[in-house]
Design a protein around this motif. Structure first.
Motif, short mmCIF file in Angstrom:
data_model
loop_
_atom_site.label_atom_id
_atom_site.label_comp_id
_atom_site.label_asym_id
_atom_site.label_seq_id
_atom_site.Cartn_x
_atom_site.Cartn_y
_atom_site.Cartn_z
N ALA A 97 0.87 -1.11 0.03
CA ALA A 97 -0.07 0.26 -0.14
C ALA A 97 0.94 1.29 0.07
O ALA A 97 0.54 2.13 -0.70
N LYS A 98 2.03 1.15 0.89
CA LYS A 98 2.60 2.38 0.93
C LYS A 98 3.53 2.64 -0.44
O LYS A 98 3.76 3.80 -0.91
N LYS A 115 -6.84 9.35 5.36
CA LYS A 115 -6.82 8.99 6.68
C LYS A 115 -7.88 9.41 7.56
O LYS A 115 -8.77 10.20 7.12
N ALA A 168 -9.52 5.63 -2.36
CA ALA A 168 -8.51 4.65 -2.31
C ALA A 168 -8.18 4.10 -3.66
O ALA A 168 -8.81 4.47 -4.60
N THR A 227 -4.32 0.42 -1.86
CA THR A 227 -3.94 1.56 -1.04
C THR A 227 -5.04 2.43 -0.61
O THR A 227 -6.09 2.33 -1.22
N LYS A 277 0.79 3.71 -2.98
CA LYS A 277 0.46 5.26 -2.80
C LYS A 277 1.75 6.18 -3.22
O LYS A 277 1.40 7.42 -3.87
N ASN A 321 -8.74 -2.82 -0.49
CA ASN A 321 -8.16 -1.85 -1.50
C ASN A 321 -6.50 -2.17 -1.36
O ASN A 321 -5.84 -2.79 -0.59
N LEU A 366 -5.84 6.65 0.05
CA LEU A 366 -5.60 7.74 -0.28
C LEU A 366 -6.32 8.89 0.89
O LEU A 366 -5.78 9.83 0.68
N HIS A 370 1.32 5.95 -7.04
CA HIS A 370 0.09 7.18 -7.26
C HIS A 370 0.44 8.42 -7.18
O HIS A 370 -0.03 9.36 -8.21
N ASP A 371 1.19 9.01 -6.07
CA ASP A 371 1.68 10.46 -5.93
C ASP A 371 2.55 10.69 -7.07
O ASP A 371 2.32 12.02 -7.53
#
Length: 387
Positions: free
Chosen positions: A76-77, A343, A355, A339, A80, A337, A341, A83-84
């Motif tokens: 997930a990290k 929190k 997500a 990851t 993410k 999911n 998106l 994705h970023d």
């Protein structure tokens, strides 16, 4: 062994069951005289062995689930970060395109300013042939001389202004060029980072697949799988209780209007085939409390309505899950999911990405688990979504 245990649990009289040493011992009746003590000891040892094996299996499953959580959290990290980085790359590409367009416009502007300056210099040169001295020597009238003087001043001012504008344009072009070079370098570095992270993600996913296979092999029987599902549901209910407490506190500070007025109007969190529908059989007597929608890994998961995130974490059996509180006891759940998106504490709007679709929680295919609960009770999510 299971048949024997079921037999022992039947509500019959002890005297009717005392046909073997184990049965009589379990029911509190004395064993028949011919019972062999060695056989009793052997059965006791078998029971002890089976119990030890069950305990060892449970520990193994728990250990594998912990490993799965660690791996999927790491995935997930990385996902993410990818994705970023991809979003940043898209913004850089757009910025570079805009800068290139601005640079072309400035270069055209520079060419125009250069042409204007040439014309001004040529006019000033021609005007110089009829200088004030020549006019005085030629006994020209003073009115004509004044006009030439004013014209010369205008030409000089125009030339100075054109030079200043050309210098400013040249400086701006140099600045744009510097920005372009800087952003192109960022883009190159970003692409290298993306390549590295995607390679890392692939390695992490391969390791996860090994863990999932081991976990599947460990939970072999239907009864073990059913027990695992029941435990997962208990964990979800426990987290719902915590989420409700958080939602109540959030509602006290900023009340929300719930979903009641939007039944049948909510957009789907993802578009795809329904793999498991609400209330269909899951395993044994267990039924699905939500629905599972098939979709490719990495596609965005959208919030069905505005609200506040009250849970965003890995939950055994559901993987990486987001829970959004919509007020009035209404909550929506998004599981499996790749990851997250958002929190806990984040405010989200309807149709906002929260997500990315995945297969976390040990799923064997990429999909979204979606559920709606009202005051903690599951309700058919399909009835809330647009047809």
């Amino acid at each position: 062994m299971r048949d024997m245990i079921r037999y022992l649990n039947q509500p019959l009289r002890a005297s009717a069951l005392c046909t073997g040493a184990l049965l009589c011992l379990a029911l509190g009746a004395p064993p028949p005289a011919q019972a062999n003590q060695g056989q009793l000891d052997g059965v006791k040892q078998e029971i002890s062995r089976q119990q030890s094996q069950v305990s060892a299996n449970k520990k193994k499953v728990d250990s594998l689930q912990q490993a799965l959580r660690k791996q999927e959290t790491s995935i997930a990290k990385t996902a993410k970060a990818i994705h970023d980085a991809e979003n940043q790359h898209a913004k850089l590409s757009s910025s570079i395109k805009t800068l290139e367009q601005q640079q072309r416009q400035l270069e055209q502007q520079q060419l125009g300013q250069q042409e204007l300056l040439k014309e001004l210099l040529n006019a000033q040169y021609k005007q110089g042939k009829n200088s004030q001295l020549a006019l005085l020597l030629g006994n020209s009238d003073h009115h004509k001389l004044d006009r030439y003087t004013v014209y010369a001043e205008h030409l000089s001012q125009a030339r100075i202004k054109a030079l200043d504008e050309l210098a400013a344009t040249t400086t701006e072009i140099q600045l744009k060029q510097h920005q372009l070079e800087s952003q192109r370098q960022q883009q190159t570095t970003l692409l290298a980072k993306l390549t590295k992270e995607k390679t890392q993600l692939e390695a992490e996913q391969r390791q996860r697949q090994k863990t999932v296979r081991s976990l599947t092999g460990q939970i072999r029987s239907d009864s073990q799988y059913l027990a695992e599902l029941k435990d997962n549901e208990k964990r979800l209910v426990k987290e719902i209780a915590r989420a409700k407490a958080a939602a109540a506190e959030a509602a006290r500070r900023a009340p929300m209007n719930g979903l009641s007025k939007h039944k049948g109007k909510l957009a789907w969190p993802v578009k795809g085939p329904v793999i498991h529908s609400y209330n269909s059989q899951q395993q044994g007597e267990l039924r699905w409390k939500g629905m599972v929608i098939g979709q490719q890994t990495g596609n965005p998961v959208k919030a069905v309505y505005s609200g506040k995130v009250v849970f965003a974490d890995w939950l055994r059996g559901y993987g990486l899950m987001v829970v959004v509180d919509h007020g009035k006891g209404d909550m929506s759940f998004y599981g499996y999911n790749q990851t997250l998106l958002k929190k806990v504490g984040d405010t989200v709007q309807a149709n906002e990405s929260i997500a990315l679709v995945g297969d976390s929680g040990g799923q064997d295919r990429s999909a979204l688990y979606f559920e709606i609960r009202r005051k903690g009770t599951p309700t058919n999510p399909t009835s809330w979504l647009t047809r």
